[in-house]
Design a protein around this motif. Structure first.
Motif: not given
Ligand code: SAH
Length: 489
Positions: A318-332
């Motif tokens: 976010r600080e660097q202005g790079i666009p991102y997305e998050v894909v959740p995963g099944i946690t351990a």
């Protein structure tokens, strides 16, 4: 090629379907989707076909099929169970030069209905010419999982801008590059995020600016615990589109195998004991690749936001202005519980569950041990294998009963999964006896007692009594060395 593929515009065109059963119903549903004017001919109809008739969406002729009806239709579908009637309809249609589909009869049919992946206005049709319909269906299912549903919106947006793109980029190669960045870059990603207005704005900006700046992006993806079957469809698509994959050591080889063949794979793994890329090093890599215009997947074991430092990486991006997305995963914790047959909550045994980590002195000192030692709750302890003695001492000191059951799951969901069971009193000894290694997750609480009776995956839990093992159903894959280990333990 014996068949000529074509897409027909049937809107407001008359189509006759002979037959009123479930097959006819399926065909009619698809025809209605294409806004055809459908007449169904059959003495009796399925309840759904009846409803459509009552609603005026289709016309119904209950009387016997008449050849002259074919004079006013563009297509006919023969979906009766009467082979002779189907054959007759096919012959009449042929004489009038109208296309006929006879259900389940490739020879009598002059048109086939393909298996379809619908991302309207984008449509993928698959045909095996009636030779291998199951294979066509399988392929359809694969494509269905690979193609995001936002693809339709992307096609619509591209159609809207098409004339202007042509004017702006008269050169064919430049136009192709523009489309590529439109389809794979931030515009597509905004549509996936359900932000059509922002997507349109970004596309407009790209169209106005020159030359085409190919912006890189990062997708933070949860790879789950190891079994590739536990990946989400989103994760699979991200892996398919990636130019570069920065992955943790914990991510299994089977999962990495699913990524695009020519994607660059970089291990930035950290393992208990040694860190071979620092967090700052990972940030620098993310930045470098994204700034070079690449689609970066940051692939983490389990879920990126559960003890995964995903938050720190996003703050940096976010600080660097790079666009991102998050894909959740099944946690351990969730995966290990499922694969060990230990429900994390249970009406009779546990009303809450806590995910905790206790791998270093500072994390142990900040935990609220009185709360953690409460009865009738489940603790899922990450990264704790080396510290089981200390964990036990603190919990017992704060009032948890030494008889509290545990299940320790090593390599959860993987072919070499092991589950060790026992009580808090002998936790450290049992783990040492079985030489449990990372990655392992501890489930402590009343529910852990169920591991013995509800186990279903891999080897039965070590620590099950000899009696429990003897009562396993005949043919259960239990090796004699497991039995021997149980005797020793
Ligand atoms: N983000 C990850 C956790 C990373 S911390 C997640 O959501 O799962 C690493 C710890 O996770 C390991 O020390 C172990 O406690 C646990 N872990 C991860 N994968 C595991 C697996 N397949 N089996 C058992 N424990 C696992």
């Amino acid at each position: 090629m014996k068949l000529y593929p074509l897409f027909a515009d049937l809107s407001r065109r008359a189509v006759l379907v002979v037959g009123g059963g479930p097959v006819a119903e399926r065909k009619i549903a698809a025809l209605l989707g294409a806004q055809a004017q459908v007449t169904v001919n059959a003495p009796t109809l399925t309840p759904q076909l009846q409803r459509w008739t009552t609603e005026g969406r289709i016309a119904h002729r209950p009387d016997a099929f008449q050849e002259s009806w074919l004079d006013r239709v563009w297509l006919v579908v023969a979906a009766t169970s009467d082979i002779e009637l189907n054959r007759l309809i096919a012959t009449f249609a042929e004489l009038r030069r109208i296309f006929v589909n006879v259900v389940d009869d490739a020879v009598l049919s002059s048109f086939h209905v393909p298996a379809v992946v619908d991302r309207s206005p984008l449509i993928i049709a698959i045909s095996s010419g009636g030779e291998a319909p199951m294979l066509a269906r399988l392929l359809r299912e694969r494509l269905e999982t690979l193609l995001d549903h936002s693809l339709g919106a992307l096609a619509t947006l591209a159609a809207r801008l098409r004339k202007r793109i042509r004017v702006r980029h008269p050169d064919m190669a430049a136009r192709r590059r523009f489309y590529e960045s439109l389809f794979a870059g931030p515009v597509a990603s905004l549509l996936r995020q359900g932000r059509p207005d922002a997507a349109r704005q970004t596309a407009e900006q790209a169209l106005a600016s020159s030359p085409v700046a190919s912006a890189g992006s990062v997708v933070l993806v949860g790879a789950g615990p190891g079994d590739p079957g536990l990946l989400t469809l989103r994760a699979l698509r991200a892996l398919n589109e990636a130019d570069v994959i920065l992955h943790d050591r914990l991510v299994s080889a089977e999962v990495l195998d699913l990524a695009r063949r020519d994607a660059e794979r970089i291990e930035v793994g950290k393992q208990a004991g040694y860190h071979h890329t620092t967090q700052d090093g990972i940030h620098a890599l993310l930045l470098r690749h994204a700034q070079a215009g690449r689609r970066v997947v940051r692939l983490k074991g389990g879920d990126p936001f559960v003890f995964g430092r995903g938050g720190e990486e996003l703050e940096f991006l976010r600080e660097q202005g790079i666009p991102y997305e998050v894909v959740p995963g099944i946690t351990a914790a969730v995966a290990c519980a499922a694969y060990a047959g230990v429900p994390l909550t249970h009406r009779d045994h546990a009303q809450s569950v806590r995910f905790v980590t206790a791998h270093c002195q500072s994390s142990r000192d900040t935990l609220d041990w009185t709360a953690l030692a409460q009865e009738r709750q489940t603790l899922a302890v990450y990264m704790g294998v080396a510290e089981l003695g200390g964990l036990r001492a603190r919990l017992i000191e704060h009032g948890r009963a030494p008889s509290t059951p545990f299940a320790l799951i090593e390599n959860g969901s993987r072919p070499d999964q092991r589950v060790i069971t026992g009580t808090l009193a002998n936790l450290a000894e049992r783990a040492a006896f079985h030489a449990v290694h990372s990655p392992a997750l501890l489930i402590l609480g009343e529910v852990a007692a169920l591991a013995t009776s509800l186990a279903w995956f891999g080897q039965p839990p070590l620590g099950a009594t000899v009696h429990a093992i003897r009562t396993l159903p005949a043919g259960h894959p239990i090796a004699s060395d497991v039995l021997a280990a149980v005797h020793r333990a």
